[in-house]
Design a protein around this motif. Sequence first.
Motif, PDB file in Angstrom:
ATOM      1  N   VAL A 101      38.163  -3.579  99.834  1.00  0.00           N
ATOM      2  CA  VAL A 101      37.474  -2.281  99.812  1.00  0.00           C
ATOM      3  C   VAL A 101      37.860  -1.468 101.035  1.00  0.00           C
ATOM      4  O   VAL A 101      38.164  -0.268 100.944  1.00  0.00           O
ATOM      5  N   ARG A 102      37.900  -2.117 102.189  1.00  0.00           N
ATOM      6  CA  ARG A 102      38.301  -1.419 103.414  1.00  0.00           C
ATOM      7  C   ARG A 102      39.763  -0.982 103.342  1.00  0.00           C
ATOM      8  O   ARG A 102      40.126   0.116 103.772  1.00  0.00           O
ATOM      9  N   ALA A 103      40.612  -1.865 102.796  1.00  0.00           N
ATOM     10  CA  ALA A 103      42.032  -1.524 102.681  1.00  0.00           C
ATOM     11  C   ALA A 103      42.220  -0.294 101.797  1.00  0.00           C
ATOM     12  O   ALA A 103      43.034   0.591 102.101  1.00  0.00           O
ATOM     13  N   LEU A 104      41.476  -0.212 100.712  1.00  0.00           N
ATOM     14  CA  LEU A 104      41.574   0.962  99.845  1.00  0.00           C
ATOM     15  C   LEU A 104      41.101   2.226 100.561  1.00  0.00           C
ATOM     16  O   LEU A 104      41.650   3.313 100.359  1.00  0.00           O
ATOM     17  N   GLY A 105      40.096   2.075 101.405  1.00  0.00           N
ATOM     18  CA  GLY A 105      39.614   3.224 102.154  1.00  0.00           C
ATOM     19  C   GLY A 105      40.645   3.757 103.126  1.00  0.00           C
ATOM     20  O   GLY A 105      40.635   4.949 103.463  1.00  0.00           O
ATOM     21  N   GLU A 106      41.537   2.875 103.614  1.00  0.00           N
ATOM     22  CA  GLU A 106      42.575   3.296 104.550  1.00  0.00           C
ATOM     23  C   GLU A 106      43.847   3.772 103.844  1.00  0.00           C
ATOM     24  O   GLU A 106      44.767   4.286 104.476  1.00  0.00           O
ATOM     25  N   ALA A 107      43.913   3.584 102.515  1.00  0.00           N
ATOM     26  CA  ALA A 107      45.110   3.975 101.758  1.00  0.00           C
ATOM     27  C   ALA A 107      45.088   5.465 101.467  1.00  0.00           C
ATOM     28  O   ALA A 107      44.094   6.174 101.716  1.00  0.00           O
ATOM     29  N   ASP A 108      46.190   5.965 100.930  1.00  0.00           N
ATOM     30  CA  ASP A 108      46.323   7.381 100.580  1.00  0.00           C
ATOM     31  C   ASP A 108      45.423   7.670  99.379  1.00  0.00           C
ATOM     32  O   ASP A 108      45.650   7.191  98.262  1.00  0.00           O
ATOM     33  N   ALA A 109      44.380   8.482  99.602  1.00  0.00           N
ATOM     34  CA  ALA A 109      43.406   8.747  98.535  1.00  0.00           C
ATOM     35  C   ALA A 109      44.049   9.469  97.351  1.00  0.00           C
ATOM     36  O   ALA A 109      43.675   9.251  96.198  1.00  0.00           O
ATOM     37  N   GLU A 110      45.013  10.336  97.623  1.00  0.00           N
ATOM     38  CA  GLU A 110      45.662  11.084  96.539  1.00  0.00           C
ATOM     39  C   GLU A 110      46.428  10.148  95.607  1.00  0.00           C
ATOM     40  O   GLU A 110      46.368  10.285  94.383  1.00  0.00           O
ATOM     41  N   ILE A 111      47.123   9.177  96.196  1.00  0.00           N
ATOM     42  CA  ILE A 111      47.884   8.234  95.384  1.00  0.00           C
ATOM     43  C   ILE A 111      46.947   7.368  94.554  1.00  0.00           C
ATOM     44  O   ILE A 111      47.190   7.122  93.360  1.00  0.00           O
ATOM     45  N   ILE A 112      45.880   6.899  95.173  1.00  0.00           N
ATOM     46  CA  ILE A 112      44.921   6.073  94.422  1.00  0.00           C
ATOM     47  C   ILE A 112      44.310   6.878  93.284  1.00  0.00           C
ATOM     48  O   ILE A 112      44.092   6.364  92.176  1.00  0.00           O
ATOM     49  N   GLU A 113      44.025   8.140  93.527  1.00  0.00           N
ATOM     50  CA  GLU A 113      43.456   8.993  92.485  1.00  0.00           C
ATOM     51  C   GLU A 113      44.419   9.137  91.299  1.00  0.00           C
ATOM     52  O   GLU A 113      44.019   9.174  90.145  1.00  0.00           O
ATOM     53  N   ILE A 114      45.725   9.186  91.598  1.00  0.00           N
ATOM     54  CA  ILE A 114      46.724   9.397  90.543  1.00  0.00           C
ATOM     55  C   ILE A 114      46.947   8.131  89.720  1.00  0.00           C
ATOM     56  O   ILE A 114      46.972   8.166  88.491  1.00  0.00           O
ATOM     57  N   ILE A 115      47.091   6.988  90.407  1.00  0.00           N
ATOM     58  CA  ILE A 115      47.552   5.795  89.683  1.00  0.00           C
ATOM     59  C   ILE A 115      46.475   4.731  89.526  1.00  0.00           C
ATOM     60  O   ILE A 115      46.728   3.706  88.878  1.00  0.00           O
ATOM     61  N   GLY A 116      45.284   4.936  90.094  1.00  0.00           N
ATOM     62  CA  GLY A 116      44.270   3.886  90.069  1.00  0.00           C
ATOM     63  C   GLY A 116      43.903   3.447  88.663  1.00  0.00           C
ATOM     64  O   GLY A 116      43.921   2.258  88.330  1.00  0.00           O
ATOM     65  N   ASP A 117      43.551   4.389  87.810  1.00  0.00           N
ATOM     66  CA  ASP A 117      43.129   4.037  86.450  1.00  0.00           C
ATOM     67  C   ASP A 117      44.255   3.389  85.658  1.00  0.00           C
ATOM     68  O   ASP A 117      44.046   2.417  84.917  1.00  0.00           O
ATOM     69  N   MET A 118      45.472   3.914  85.788  1.00  0.00           N
ATOM     70  CA  MET A 118      46.602   3.337  85.052  1.00  0.00           C
ATOM     71  C   MET A 118      46.909   1.927  85.556  1.00  0.00           C
ATOM     72  O   MET A 118      47.262   1.035  84.773  1.00  0.00           O
TER      73      MET A 118
ATOM     74  N   LEU B  30      55.783  -5.032  91.080  1.00  0.00           N
ATOM     75  CA  LEU B  30      54.391  -5.270  91.435  1.00  0.00           C
ATOM     76  C   LEU B  30      54.195  -5.159  92.943  1.00  0.00           C
ATOM     77  O   LEU B  30      53.183  -4.618  93.417  1.00  0.00           O
ATOM     78  N   LYS B  31      55.169  -5.609  93.701  1.00  0.00           N
ATOM     79  CA  LYS B  31      55.080  -5.527  95.166  1.00  0.00           C
ATOM     80  C   LYS B  31      54.978  -4.079  95.626  1.00  0.00           C
ATOM     81  O   LYS B  31      54.157  -3.741  96.485  1.00  0.00           O
ATOM     82  N   GLY B  32      55.797  -3.200  95.055  1.00  0.00           N
ATOM     83  CA  GLY B  32      55.750  -1.800  95.450  1.00  0.00           C
ATOM     84  C   GLY B  32      54.446  -1.131  95.083  1.00  0.00           C
ATOM     85  O   GLY B  32      53.896  -0.330  95.855  1.00  0.00           O
ATOM     86  N   THR B  33      53.921  -1.455  93.904  1.00  0.00           N
ATOM     87  CA  THR B  33      52.654  -0.847  93.484  1.00  0.00           C
ATOM     88  C   THR B  33      51.508  -1.330  94.367  1.00  0.00           C
ATOM     89  O   THR B  33      50.635  -0.556  94.763  1.00  0.00           O
ATOM     90  N   LEU B  34      51.485  -2.632  94.691  1.00  0.00           N
ATOM     91  CA  LEU B  34      50.406  -3.180  95.520  1.00  0.00           C
ATOM     92  C   LEU B  34      50.423  -2.578  96.916  1.00  0.00           C
ATOM     93  O   LEU B  34      49.363  -2.400  97.535  1.00  0.00           O
ATOM     94  N   ALA B  35      51.593  -2.237  97.406  1.00  0.00           N
ATOM     95  CA  ALA B  35      51.661  -1.627  98.727  1.00  0.00           C
ATOM     96  C   ALA B  35      50.962  -0.273  98.752  1.00  0.00           C
ATOM     97  O   ALA B  35      50.465   0.156  99.799  1.00  0.00           O
ATOM     98  N   SER B  36      50.934   0.419  97.608  1.00  0.00           N
ATOM     99  CA  SER B  36      50.246   1.711  97.548  1.00  0.00           C
ATOM    100  C   SER B  36      48.757   1.568  97.805  1.00  0.00           C
ATOM    101  O   SER B  36      48.098   2.517  98.238  1.00  0.00           O
ATOM    102  N   PHE B  37      48.192   0.358  97.516  1.00  0.00           N
ATOM    103  CA  PHE B  37      46.760   0.140  97.704  1.00  0.00           C
ATOM    104  C   PHE B  37      46.455  -0.608  99.010  1.00  0.00           C
ATOM    105  O   PHE B  37      45.315  -1.019  99.230  1.00  0.00           O
ATOM    106  N   ASN B  38      47.475  -0.795  99.875  1.00  0.00           N
ATOM    107  CA  ASN B  38      47.302  -1.571 101.118  1.00  0.00           C
ATOM    108  C   ASN B  38      46.833  -2.995 100.820  1.00  0.00           C
ATOM    109  O   ASN B  38      46.137  -3.618 101.643  1.00  0.00           O
ATOM    110  N   ALA B  39      47.174  -3.512  99.637  1.00  0.00           N
ATOM    111  CA  ALA B  39      46.729  -4.851  99.235  1.00  0.00           C
ATOM    112  C   ALA B  39      47.710  -5.881  99.795  1.00  0.00           C
ATOM    113  O   ALA B  39      48.539  -6.453  99.073  1.00  0.00           O
ATOM    114  N   ASP B  40      47.627  -6.126 101.129  1.00  0.00           N
ATOM    115  CA  ASP B  40      48.637  -6.945 101.806  1.00  0.00           C
ATOM    116  C   ASP B  40      48.726  -8.372 101.291  1.00  0.00           C
ATOM    117  O   ASP B  40      49.837  -8.880 101.073  1.00  0.00           O
ATOM    118  N   PRO B  41      47.609  -9.112 101.093  1.00  0.00           N
ATOM    119  CA  PRO B  41      47.766 -10.492 100.593  1.00  0.00           C
ATOM    120  C   PRO B  41      48.468 -10.528  99.238  1.00  0.00           C
ATOM    121  O   PRO B  41      49.378 -11.330  99.033  1.00  0.00           O
TER     122      PRO B  41
END
Length: 955
Positions: free
Chosen positions: A852-869, A900-911
């Motif tokens: 949750v914290r990692a998502l808060g630090e990520a680019d909100a615009e990108i998450i808004e665009i691709i989150g649902d998809m 998958l690695k590139g997409t996960l980086a957009s969400f700061n999902a490091d693990p």
Amino acid sequence: MASQEAVVVSKRGLWLLVLFFLGFLAVAGINLFISGLIDELDQKSANERARLFIGEQIVAGLREIEIDFYRLPNTFGATIQQRVAQELRGHVEQVERSLVVLRQGGSLSRNIALNIGGMDEMRRTVSFQPDEGNDAFVMEIIELAPHLDQIRRHTDDLLEKLARREACAEKATANCRRAVNDEITLYFKSIPSFFFRVNENANRLFYESNRRLDDFEARLTEQRTHYQKAQWGAVVVVILSVMGLGALSLRQIGDTNNALQRAWQEMRTAKEQAEAAQEQAETANQAKSQFLANMSHEIRTPMNGIIGMTDLALDTELTEEQREYLRLVKSSGEALMTIINDILDFSKIEAGKLLIENIAFDPHAVAHDTLKALSLRGRQKGLELICDIAADVPHRLVGDPGRIRQILLNLIGNAIKFTVAGEIVVSGRRMEGSESDICLLQMSVRDTGIGIPPEKQSQIFEAFSQEDGSITRRFGGTGLGLTISNRLVELMGGHIWVDSAAGSGSTFHFILSLPLAAEIDTVSQTLLADIAGRRALVVDDNLANRQVLLAWLKKWQMPAVAVGSANEAIKLLRDSGPRFDCLLLDAEMPEMDGFALTENLRAQPPASGVPPIIMLSSSAAKGDAKRCQALDIKGFFPKPVAPDELHAALRQLFCGSAIAVTTEQPVAPTLVTRHSLREARAILDVLVAEDHPVNQKLAVSLLEKWGHRVTLAENGAVAVELLADETFDIVLMDMQMPVMSGIEATRAIRQRETDAGLPRIPIVAMTANAMQGDRESCLAAGMDDYIAKPVRPAELKTALERWGGKQGGQGSDAAVGDGAATAEATADHDVAVPLPPTFSRPAMVGADFDYVRALGEADAEIIEIIGDMFLAGIDHDMAQLSEAVSSGNEAAARRHAHTLKGTLASFNADPARQLAAEIENRAEQGDLDLQAQLDALAENMGRLKAALGQRSAGA
């Protein structure tokens, strides 16, 4: 022999048909005759019933008369007595009317009381027509009229006596009243016998009439039965006669038919043999078409090499004789290439290997770009090329722009070929019947050429056919252009036709039904405000050009006036008329062209000064730009000019401060041209080669948000194919894709640019890897830049600003043909290509990682665009990765893990990103013992999905 027997059968069949027709007519005639007789009987029965109904009315009327007559003496008061008398007289008149109908005929009505809800009574009406000479029923000869007259007299006498009784009552004289009552009593003693005789006679006659009516209807029923029996008998006789004659004819026909069957069997055998031969020929033809379709690349490649190497040779030092020889080689090669392309395209269509795409495109841009490609040919013949796409045609449709451009190229190319002088107009309009989400687009190409006679128009769309055999010798060509256009239009579900007459030019039309795509407003209200209200003067001797320019200016809210000659323009400018903010001049006009008009205005400027001038030329030549600069002309464009180009030029003239209209204060520091606008424009045509839906949506959303036009290619092979037919300003290329990777696609694109001498299109790599080895691979393949995934909006925008529109090499001034040299320099690492630094952040791995914290630090615009998809497709992506690992497909496992690695980086999902990277690396080394990593990745994916869901709920 078979033909003669067929004729005999045909004649006998015809006679049999006539026989059955005559039998049908006989049956119909008998039925019609008998039905007429029965209808006549029914009419007589109805007439007799009407007579009985009238008799009922007479009896009922006499009864009412008697009742009213005896009621009179029991009433007191003159008013009541007069009312009763009036009712009595009404009944008398009713009986008289009934007698008149019985004697003369007519209609009689009767109101019948009912006790039905909503209806108090019904009205029954009958019509009666007396039979001449028929005295069987005597009710109509009853001598009731004298009795009715007697009733009137008796009524008047009785009323007179009753009046005297009322008078005695008023005088209160008992003797008088007694004497009158005695008189009334004596008077009534004579009446009963009178009414008794009348009623008895009427009832007796009514009864007799009713009895005779029953006898008459019995006779009618018997007669109707006889008629029906006669009818059926006659029908049976006719049917049996027809059947007998028909059986005889059928027997004769059967004998002849047997002979025909034997002949038909012989013909069938011959037909099967012919079909077998035809099938063999079609199979051979299909094999030929299949071979040509499959060999298209092998055939085109050496021709591209010949033409490309000829261009390179022409750039070297040559003698004039050698240069002329090479020009002939190039000209012949291009002509041969055109023929080869036509034959290969036709073969691909015949073989069913041609696919129609459905992508978003701008029909305005397609039409204008196609005309631009042919403008040189038009200028060489002195033709005016005009593009008139109506304003109501949407700017974003879904279809195959490459094939639509091919159709327009064929139609416009033919128009140029067959037109000696005049104009060629490409127009487009949205037809009536278009729906809210569908556009019926009609494109037309009109010329002033030789025309096509009506009797030849049906042949021009046939393969290898032209409207006249001499056309090939006179104009050249394979005759396939219109055939290919016709087939392409049909493949896209449309219709093509021509309107023409010999000597009066031709107009080719085609209609396509295209869905609407998301509209991108290329000219916003802010941009319109920059030029709205500015007055323009259009000077052009061509009426169609004037109409098109006036329509554009009206759409841009610019008041405009158009004149057809330079002299009219001079008169208008020097009169005390309206002040103009700019002039749009045609460079080629009779008597005084646009340059001469400019020189005249500079020599003798109007009182209000000379407005800024934009010159439009149909035959732009070397030196025109310097001539424009010498005359202080602010803009110069070859025709046909596109509306967005003219709009951008006007904005460059008017944007900023108020425009001075005198020569002392120049408006634009440099000459505005198509090339200068291209360098300065902000809207790019971007090709995105990406296979993953999430990454596709992210790239498209960002690019369209910034106003760019985007085309998607799901793999490198599709990108290479698109670039063969369309022009883009920049390519964003994913490194790892199925079918053809980004590296392979880039090498293919650079090789084709080198072979054909094409400008170098900028290619920017996009990959989840950001290591030096990837940088070297990109450079070696011929890429120009590198963006690490996850894509950051700022980095993407920087790359677009650095490379957008810079075709031809590393800068906008690179010449066409330098692509090969640039590619070689890039491959040798002699060209410094700026690459962005690798994006990384401190890893926070383990079960305590806060998604949750990692998502808060990520680019909100990108998450808004691709989150649902991402949430919708992550289970599918994990299933694909697991399937690739379990099936031992190392390449697929590496590719899925990389994506998958590139997409996960957009969400700061490091693990999760590190696990995907580990799976990618081990798959690349051939180690697919990855179940523990897959389980851990799935567990982290679950936590990421929960965090995304929590974020969405909080939003």
